[in-house]
Design an enzyme around this catalytic site. Structure first.
Site, short mmCIF file in Angstrom:
data_model
loop_
_atom_site.label_atom_id
_atom_site.label_comp_id
_atom_site.label_asym_id
_atom_site.label_seq_id
_atom_site.Cartn_x
_atom_site.Cartn_y
_atom_site.Cartn_z
N SER A 1 -10.06 1.81 2.61
CA SER A 1 -9.15 2.59 1.80
C SER A 1 -8.10 1.77 1.06
CB SER A 1 -8.44 3.62 2.68
OG SER A 1 -7.56 2.98 3.59
N LYS B 1 0.86 -1.19 0.00
CA LYS B 1 0.00 0.00 0.00
C LYS B 1 0.89 1.23 0.00
CE LYS B 1 -4.00 1.99 2.47
NZ LYS B 1 -4.93 1.86 3.61
N SER C 1 -10.46 -0.50 6.73
CA SER C 1 -9.78 -0.33 5.43
C SER C 1 -9.04 -1.55 4.91
CB SER C 1 -8.81 0.85 5.50
OG SER C 1 -9.52 2.05 5.50
#
Lengths: 95, 486
Positions: free
Chosen positions: B149, B74, B173
């Site tokens: 997210s 990420k 998330s």
């Protein structure tokens, strides 16, 4: 609780985020909707409840008072918008 | 679709090299990323250099279990020499000068970085539409959001662009995109994975974790990511665990709690049906079901949407255009520079959360909002403690519906916040939880239904037990082997 346009301008100033006059009304509308959602919790009786600031009972650890980080100024300043002689450049704040 | 366990075996037997594996994944990324937008940055030269180093380590007899296995990170974890943007214009020009502990641990294990996964800007969002680099598409249906997210990480794994991926979970998330993309995702107990070098959103809630196809693969990645770190002041001083150790335990006698509030009004029928079928399967495997209550579930939403923005308004004050990141081109004095830099650098969801946070912390409102939210946080955590007196794990849906359409909620932040109802409480309490695929919802627009995830919530440091339940379910079912047609 509803925010006026003046409130929104004040919060934006405190946040150091420029909100243009065009954006102000839409921002006010959305913040008020969020505050309306948040307001649901205000009526809850929390007398005697200890606030929970953290997921665990954390204690700040102490470490030896010794330098551990090497000097990496050049690497860190390589990503800065404006530097000179190892100093960060910003607009003049004191005349 | 290959699992990490299979790739590890293929690398160990010499059937494939790390370089060949990296090339295969890079080719698939080249083919599919223009459609899915799961990666912000791909750098084949860097990836192949890491792969060659992994092959060299193996040739020298220094290979570990995961040496040479590719991973997507990420874009929130600082990685030295990689552009680390947090999906924000503010950091569009930021090349990290140091490694996050998660990245350092991944390197030490010999993992090969495939690229930097797309996400909601500064991890704020539940749909991955709040990215400066554009929305990520759900590999199961290109009209659907992948969740957020960590939407890029989840979409990358689901589409076979990476065998596993790192993510972060502040309010859901990891679990929610894992659910929407039909893969497995785990958020550990707060403090298990170091936050050092993980760009902060809400520090008392942020926690790193893993995505993969299977619970077993998630356990393998968590073994690499987790561990005490003295660079993170809230890292748990906790002995290193092997998260695979209980995978093969039978489920006989395991008590699973079903919180009645997670099955109440608001849960879509198709999601409820898939969750109930999964619970039936777990009963067949020997688990006992008990009724539990989390009576303040609804209050998690207002409590979270005070605490997280409050912490965000403080954390994101570091983005001032002075030391790194974007700086406005024209300004009149220091205050004007700050205001224009932040107005230009942040997207609207980030601005809304900073403004909300500033307000709830401001003079005269602190007690009514911030302190009250923290008291409700305690009530919610106590509810979980009470529920765990009666069960070993808690089961429920991850989200009230399957993935929604792109654009459907993007103009309505409050509608988006309400969809977080089943995930926020876990973060407020600091508990571990994971999501596994358990079926598909009803047909949407004449197309096949979208994935449904089952949430398994563990007690503090109960990762191994959660992974055990998930693994046993996956041994008996094949939902985790389903792949989208791309």
């Amino acid at each position: 609780m509803s925010l006026s346009l003046d409130d929104v301008s004040r919060i934006a100033r405190l946040s150091r985020i420029a909100v243009t006059p065009d954006e102000l009304a839409a921002t006010q509308n959305q913040l008020n909707r969020i505050l309306h959602l948040i307001d649901e919790m205000r009526a809850v009786d929390t007398t005697g409840i200890e606030p929970m600031a953290h997921a665990q009972d954390v204690f700040l650890r102490l470490r030896e008072d010794a330098a551990t980080a090497p000097d990496r100024r050049a690497a860190f300043q390589a990503v800065a918008p404006a530097v000179e002689n190892g100093l960060y450049l910003v607009p003049k704040v004191i005349e | 679709m290959k699992t990490v366990k299979q790739l590890s075996a293929a690398l160990a037997s010499g059937q494939v090299s790390a370089v060949e594996l990296a090339q295969d994944y890079l080719a698939r990324i080249g083919q599919l990323n223009p459609t899915l937008n799961a990666f912000i940055t791909v750098d084949a030269d860097k990836t192949l250099a890491e792969a060659r180093a992994a092959d060299a380590a193996r040739a020298a007899g220094n290979a570990g279990l995961l040496t040479g296995v590719p991973v997507a990170h990420k874009d929130i974890f600082c990685a030295e020499g990689w552009k680390t943007t947090c999906a924000s214009k503010m950091l569009d020009n930021f090349v990290a000068p140091y490694d996050a502990t998660v990245i350092a641990n991944a390197k030490a294990a010999g993992l090969v970085t495939l690229g930097r996964a797309n996400m909601d800007e500064f991890a704020m969002g539940s749909s991955n539409e709040n990215s400066f680099y554009g929305a990520v598409k759900n590999p199961w249906d290109l009209n659907a959001v992948p969740g957020g997210s960590s939407g890029g990480s989840a979409a990358a794994v689901a589409a076979g662009l990476a065998p596993f991926a790192t993510g972060t979970d502040t309010g859901g998330s990891i679990r929610q995109p894992a659910s929407f993309c039909g893969i497995t995702g785990i958020k550990p107990t707060y403090g298990v994975v170091s936050r050092y070098g993980m760009i902060a959103y809400a520090s008392s809630l942020d926690q790193g974790g893993a995505f993969a196809h299977t619970a077993e693969d998630c356990a393998l990645l968590l073994n690499v990511m987790a561990g005490f770190d003295d660079k993170d002041s809230t890292s748990l001083e906790h002995a290193k665990e092997d998260y695979t150790r209980d995978l093969n335990q039978p489920l006989a006698g395991v008590k699973v709690g079903l919180p009645r509030e997670y099955f109440a009004e608001g849960l879509a029928d198709d999601v409820a049906a898939a969750i109930e079928a999964a619970v039936t399967e777990l009963k067949k495997l020997g688990a006992t079901v008990v009724d539990v209550s989390l009576p303040n579930t609804k209050l998690a939403i207002p409590s979270y949407y005070v605490i997280a923005p409050a912490e965000a308004s403080s954390n994101l004050s570091r983005f001032d255009g002075v030391r790194y990141g974007h700086r406005a081109a024209d300004y009149d004095g220091l205050a004007d520079m700050y205001e224009k830099t932040r107005a230009e650098g942040f997207g609207w969801e980030v601005k809304r959360r900073i403004l909300t946070g500033t307000y709830v912390l401001s003079h005269g409102y602190y007690d009514a909002y911030y302190l009250q939210a923290q008291k409700i946080r305690r009530i919610i955590a106590n509810d979980f403690v009470a529920a765990f007196n009666d069960c070993d794990v808690i089961l429920g849906p991850v989200a009230p519906t399957t993935a929604w359409n792109l654009g459907e909620k993007s103009d309505d932040p409050v509608a988006m916040y309400l969809a977080d109802i089943y995930t926020l409480g876990v973060n407020l309490a600091g508990l571990p939880a994971l999501s596994i695929p358990v079926g598909f919802g009803k047909s949407v627009d004449g197309k096949a239904g979208r994935p449904v995830g089952l949430q398994i919530i563990g007690n503090y440091l109960g990762e191994a037990k959660m992974l055990n339940v998930a693994h046993q379910f996956q041994q008996a079912t094949d939902w985790h082997t389903k792949a989208p047609q791309l």
